[in-house]
Design a protein around this motif. Sequence first.
Motif, PDB file in Angstrom:
ATOM      1  N   PRO A   4       0.806  -1.228   0.000  1.00  0.00           N
ATOM      2  CA  PRO A   4       0.000   0.000   0.000  1.00  0.00           C
ATOM      3  C   PRO A   4       0.838   1.277   0.000  1.00  0.00           C
ATOM      4  CG  PRO A   4      -0.295  -1.230   2.063  1.00  0.00           C
ATOM      5  CD  PRO A   4       0.534  -2.075   1.146  1.00  0.00           C
ATOM      6  N   ARG A   5       2.056   1.223   0.524  1.00  0.00           N
ATOM      7  CA  ARG A   5       2.929   2.405   0.493  1.00  0.00           C
ATOM      8  C   ARG A   5       3.298   2.765  -0.940  1.00  0.00           C
ATOM      9  NH1 ARG A   5       7.562   0.366   4.121  1.00  0.00           N
ATOM     10  NH2 ARG A   5       6.979  -1.433   2.899  1.00  0.00           N
ATOM     11  N   VAL A   6       3.358   1.770  -1.817  1.00  0.00           N
ATOM     12  CA  VAL A   6       3.656   2.043  -3.222  1.00  0.00           C
ATOM     13  C   VAL A   6       2.492   2.796  -3.853  1.00  0.00           C
ATOM     14  CG1 VAL A   6       4.132   1.027  -5.477  1.00  0.00           C
ATOM     15  CG2 VAL A   6       5.243   0.098  -3.436  1.00  0.00           C
ATOM     16  N   SER A   7       1.279   2.375  -3.555  1.00  0.00           N
ATOM     17  CA  SER A   7       0.102   3.081  -4.083  1.00  0.00           C
ATOM     18  C   SER A   7       0.078   4.528  -3.617  1.00  0.00           C
ATOM     19  CB  SER A   7      -1.179   2.366  -3.659  1.00  0.00           C
ATOM     20  OG  SER A   7      -1.210   1.065  -4.200  1.00  0.00           O
ATOM     21  N   GLU A   8       0.398   4.775  -2.352  1.00  0.00           N
ATOM     22  CA  GLU A   8       0.458   6.137  -1.823  1.00  0.00           C
ATOM     23  C   GLU A   8       1.530   6.952  -2.554  1.00  0.00           C
ATOM     24  OE1 GLU A   8       0.993   6.164   2.437  1.00  0.00           O
ATOM     25  OE2 GLU A   8      -0.516   4.577   2.668  1.00  0.00           O
ATOM     26  N   TYR A   9       2.680   6.334  -2.762  1.00  0.00           N
ATOM     27  CA  TYR A   9       3.785   6.991  -3.464  1.00  0.00           C
ATOM     28  C   TYR A   9       3.345   7.389  -4.877  1.00  0.00           C
ATOM     29  CZ  TYR A   9       8.115   7.260  -6.189  1.00  0.00           C
ATOM     30  OH  TYR A   9       9.109   7.645  -7.055  1.00  0.00           O
ATOM     31  N   ILE A  10       2.729   6.464  -5.591  1.00  0.00           N
ATOM     32  CA  ILE A  10       2.309   6.726  -6.972  1.00  0.00           C
ATOM     33  C   ILE A  10       1.266   7.836  -7.020  1.00  0.00           C
ATOM     34  CG2 ILE A  10       1.129   5.745  -8.984  1.00  0.00           C
ATOM     35  CD1 ILE A  10       2.533   3.077  -8.322  1.00  0.00           C
ATOM     36  N   SER A  11       0.342   7.836  -6.076  1.00  0.00           N
ATOM     37  CA  SER A  11      -0.718   8.851  -6.088  1.00  0.00           C
ATOM     38  C   SER A  11      -0.184  10.273  -5.918  1.00  0.00           C
ATOM     39  CB  SER A  11      -1.766   8.541  -5.021  1.00  0.00           C
ATOM     40  OG  SER A  11      -1.243   8.762  -3.729  1.00  0.00           O
ATOM     41  N   ALA A  12       1.005  10.426  -5.356  1.00  0.00           N
ATOM     42  CA  ALA A  12       1.595  11.749  -5.156  1.00  0.00           C
ATOM     43  C   ALA A  12       2.388  12.249  -6.364  1.00  0.00           C
ATOM     44  CB  ALA A  12       2.501  11.737  -3.921  1.00  0.00           C
ATOM     45  N   LEU A  13       2.554  11.412  -7.374  1.00  0.00           N
ATOM     46  CA  LEU A  13       3.344  11.779  -8.557  1.00  0.00           C
ATOM     47  C   LEU A  13       2.522  12.580  -9.553  1.00  0.00           C
ATOM     48  CD1 LEU A  13       5.096   8.333  -9.193  1.00  0.00           C
ATOM     49  CD2 LEU A  13       6.067  10.346  -8.042  1.00  0.00           C
ATOM     50  N   GLU A  14       3.215  13.221 -10.490  1.00  0.00           N
ATOM     51  CA  GLU A  14       2.564  13.897 -11.614  1.00  0.00           C
ATOM     52  C   GLU A  14       1.930  12.835 -12.515  1.00  0.00           C
ATOM     53  OE1 GLU A  14       2.371  17.220 -12.042  1.00  0.00           O
ATOM     54  OE2 GLU A  14       3.436  17.457 -10.137  1.00  0.00           O
ATOM     55  N   PRO A  15       0.872  13.185 -13.280  1.00  0.00           N
ATOM     56  CA  PRO A  15       0.171  12.186 -14.099  1.00  0.00           C
ATOM     57  C   PRO A  15       1.075  11.354 -15.028  1.00  0.00           C
ATOM     58  CG  PRO A  15      -1.124  14.182 -14.001  1.00  0.00           C
ATOM     59  CD  PRO A  15       0.197  14.483 -13.315  1.00  0.00           C
TER      60      PRO A  15
END
Length: 129
Positions: A4-15
Amino acid sequence: MTDPRVSEYISALEPAEQEFVAYVRSFVPNIDPEIREQIKWNSLAFFYSGEMKAFDAKEYKRDLLVVNLHRGKFLLVFPTGSKIDNAILKGTNYPDGRKIVTIDSLNALKSIEPNLHAGILNWIAQIEK
């Protein structure tokens, strides 16, 4: 297995970064059932979770691939890349054994995906179990 930390990381990135990182996340773990994901060095990283002979942790033998975002480019960092026999990893080794593949787009990643797949399989075949 997703972290789940990976999903959080990805959600904070630019599109565009999200799309690239999500694509890597979609294919790398499917190469081998023992590949897992994590956040390491503040980046998406993949490691081998299977049985291995004991080794010095500073050798990073479990670490397979780190996806680093740098100045609009995507860096595929192979911490033990000097041991991988693959066309996209030819060239200069870093003194610590790393190899880095610089990619500028998702399409460029897709064009080398078969080589990445083969390189990761080559690395797994070299693991001392």
